[in-house]
Design a protein around this motif. Sequence first.
Motif, PDB file in Angstrom:
ATOM      1  N   VAL A  44      19.395   6.197   9.829  1.00 42.87           N
ATOM      2  CA  VAL A  44      20.455   5.987   9.341  1.00 42.87           C
ATOM      3  C   VAL A  44      20.192   5.168   7.543  1.00 42.87           C
ATOM      4  N   SER A  45      20.408   5.476   6.256  1.00 46.13           N
ATOM      5  CA  SER A  45      19.876   5.377   5.103  1.00 46.13           C
ATOM      6  C   SER A  45      21.761   5.404   4.408  1.00 46.13           C
ATOM      7  N   THR A  46      21.433   4.188   3.265  1.00 47.66           N
ATOM      8  CA  THR A  46      22.925   4.763   1.914  1.00 47.66           C
ATOM      9  C   THR A  46      22.187   4.579   1.378  1.00 47.66           C
ATOM     10  N   ASP A  47      20.862   4.888   0.893  1.00 43.65           N
ATOM     11  CA  ASP A  47      19.840   4.847   0.137  1.00 43.65           C
ATOM     12  C   ASP A  47      18.795   5.731   0.132  1.00 43.65           C
ATOM     13  N   LYS A  48      18.139   6.775   0.981  1.00 42.02           N
ATOM     14  CA  LYS A  48      17.019   7.172   1.142  1.00 42.02           C
ATOM     15  C   LYS A  48      15.729   6.454   0.669  1.00 42.02           C
ATOM     16  N   VAL A  49      15.680   5.137   1.380  1.00 37.80           N
ATOM     17  CA  VAL A  49      14.594   4.211   0.927  1.00 37.80           C
ATOM     18  C   VAL A  49      14.609   4.056   1.947  1.00 37.80           C
ATOM     19  N   HIS A  50      15.265   3.341   2.183  1.00 36.67           N
ATOM     20  CA  HIS A  50      15.432   2.188   3.118  1.00 36.67           C
ATOM     21  C   HIS A  50      16.030   2.849   4.795  1.00 36.67           C
ATOM     22  N   TRP A  51      15.762   2.818   6.248  1.00 40.44           N
ATOM     23  CA  TRP A  51      15.814   3.840   6.283  1.00 40.44           C
ATOM     24  C   TRP A  51      16.453   2.853   8.179  1.00 40.44           C
ATOM     25  N   VAL A  52      17.304   2.887   9.526  1.00 41.68           N
ATOM     26  CA  VAL A  52      17.201   1.784  10.112  1.00 41.68           C
ATOM     27  C   VAL A  52      16.930   3.125  11.732  1.00 41.68           C
ATOM     28  N   LEU A  53      15.932   3.153  12.462  1.00 40.75           N
ATOM     29  CA  LEU A  53      15.672   4.054  12.908  1.00 40.75           C
ATOM     30  C   LEU A  53      16.104   3.704  14.270  1.00 40.75           C
ATOM     31  N   VAL A  54      17.228   4.695  15.158  1.00 38.74           N
ATOM     32  CA  VAL A  54      17.363   4.553  16.592  1.00 38.74           C
ATOM     33  C   VAL A  54      16.901   4.998  17.698  1.00 38.74           C
ATOM     34  N   ASN A  55      16.436   4.190  18.222  1.00 43.24           N
ATOM     35  CA  ASN A  55      15.614   4.700  19.344  1.00 43.24           C
ATOM     36  C   ASN A  55      14.710   4.883  19.172  1.00 43.24           C
ATOM     37  N   ALA A  56      13.021   4.611  18.926  1.00 41.75           N
ATOM     38  CA  ALA A  56      12.053   5.312  19.092  1.00 41.75           C
ATOM     39  C   ALA A  56      11.271   5.923  19.805  1.00 41.75           C
ATOM     40  N   SER A  57      11.240   7.151  19.574  1.00 44.07           N
ATOM     41  CA  SER A  57      10.885   8.086  21.023  1.00 44.07           C
ATOM     42  C   SER A  57       8.831   8.318  20.681  1.00 44.07           C
ATOM     43  N   PRO A  58       8.786   8.790  21.581  1.00 44.43           N
ATOM     44  CA  PRO A  58       7.653   9.065  22.081  1.00 44.43           C
ATOM     45  C   PRO A  58       6.123  10.158  21.105  1.00 44.43           C
ATOM     46  N   ASP A  59       7.345  10.447  20.282  1.00 39.45           N
ATOM     47  CA  ASP A  59       7.084  11.697  19.158  1.00 39.45           C
ATOM     48  C   ASP A  59       7.548  10.801  17.560  1.00 39.45           C
ATOM     49  N   ILE A  60       7.225   9.609  17.789  1.00 37.81           N
ATOM     50  CA  ILE A  60       8.126   8.613  16.424  1.00 37.81           C
ATOM     51  C   ILE A  60       6.478   9.454  15.616  1.00 37.81           C
ATOM     52  N   ARG A  61       5.159   9.373  15.785  1.00 36.42           N
ATOM     53  CA  ARG A  61       4.308   9.508  15.074  1.00 36.42           C
ATOM     54  C   ARG A  61       4.012  10.604  14.509  1.00 36.42           C
ATOM     55  N   THR A  62       4.950  11.690  14.836  1.00 33.99           N
ATOM     56  CA  THR A  62       4.758  13.437  14.481  1.00 33.99           C
ATOM     57  C   THR A  62       5.847  13.672  14.099  1.00 33.99           C
ATOM     58  N   GLN A  63       7.163  12.537  14.478  1.00 33.26           N
ATOM     59  CA  GLN A  63       8.391  12.940  13.420  1.00 33.26           C
ATOM     60  C   GLN A  63       8.343  12.445  12.022  1.00 33.26           C
ATOM     61  N   ILE A  64       7.842  10.411  11.620  1.00 31.25           N
ATOM     62  CA  ILE A  64       7.157  10.455  10.444  1.00 31.25           C
ATOM     63  C   ILE A  64       6.589  10.964   9.513  1.00 31.25           C
ATOM     64  N   ASN A  65       4.936  11.861  10.105  1.00 30.28           N
ATOM     65  CA  ASN A  65       4.931  12.564   9.204  1.00 30.28           C
ATOM     66  C   ASN A  65       5.679  14.103   8.946  1.00 30.28           C
ATOM     67  N   THR A  66       5.921  14.225   9.938  1.00 32.70           N
ATOM     68  CA  THR A  66       6.812  15.953   9.202  1.00 32.70           C
ATOM     69  C   THR A  66       7.905  15.342   8.379  1.00 32.70           C
ATOM     70  N   LEU A  67       8.251  14.645   8.084  1.00 33.78           N
ATOM     71  CA  LEU A  67       9.649  14.668   7.459  1.00 33.78           C
ATOM     72  C   LEU A  67       9.008  12.603   6.945  1.00 33.78           C
ATOM     73  N   HIS A  68       7.392  13.103   6.229  1.00 34.61           N
ATOM     74  CA  HIS A  68       7.102  12.100   5.204  1.00 34.61           C
ATOM     75  C   HIS A  68       7.636  11.687   3.871  1.00 34.61           C
ATOM     76  N   HIS A  69       8.796  12.748   3.147  1.00 34.39           N
ATOM     77  CA  HIS A  69       9.249  12.893   2.133  1.00 34.39           C
ATOM     78  C   HIS A  69      10.259  11.953   2.004  1.00 34.39           C
TER      79      HIS A  69
END
Length: 305
Positions: A44-69
Amino acid sequence: MFVLVLGSAAGGGFPQWNCNCPMCAGVRDGKIQAQARTQSSIAVSTDKVHWVLVNASPDIRTQINTLHHYLQPARTLRDSGISAVLLADSQIDHTTGLLILRESKQPLELYCTDRVYEDLTTGFPVLTMLSHYCGVNRHSLMLDGSALKIPKLDHLNITPVPLHSKAPPYSPHRHQPSAGDNLGFWFEDTQTGGKLFYAPGLGEIEPHLQPYFAKANAVLVDGTCWTDDEMSRRQVGHKLAREMGHLPQSGKGGMIEWLANFPKTRKILIHINNTNPILEDTSVERAELTQAGIEVSWDGMLLEL
């Protein structure tokens, strides 16, 4: 307020690595029209730059790299858009990803209840392990109805909402459920007025939840199973959905019936088990959801509230 669905499946993802049920086999073989999904988490973010991650799943690396933009602003040599991590519970599929974040330059800013903190330093000592790497700055979540603010998340108020549930099997208080074992979160953007209720683990509809559903622009809620006996129907287990802490969508008292009480609220399901027929785009169950005005989330879905 921007809400990014990093992963939309329940624990094990879709397809699950060892499962050959009709859903998992069908998506692997291309015999059903469905999208693969990683394990549930949002940011969740209010500026698309700073985000709070809500739950850190075992797939977080793939998720970050897929949504790197979204999550990799690349302002410095080592950087991340994740400013803090917020935990709803201490379940494996919501906390194992913390270990993947161990390369952080700074200690992780972690928000969780005292009950979750106890689990993650005893029965499943993820936080103890992280003390040998990046470390953790832990912030206690209060359950008195007050909202918290996270630095860099401007205009965002977050209120933890206790949900009735059991702690994980490895928890020292597994058989002594208490407030703080499982949470939903009420997010409110004080600048735009956007409101979201997020509850990926919702085992029953408790009276105190109704105002959140009624006031929200959107709800992202438990979509684990279609029927209470889905695991036995698919011949992959014997536990009922409600026994596992998840309210099924269909049937009397199910999620579809409950959500019909809130015609003005956008309704979206998340944390969807690999056995659930709503994962198939053309299934009759998906059509029933559509008829009821309920959406099924997908990895990369972005809400603007």
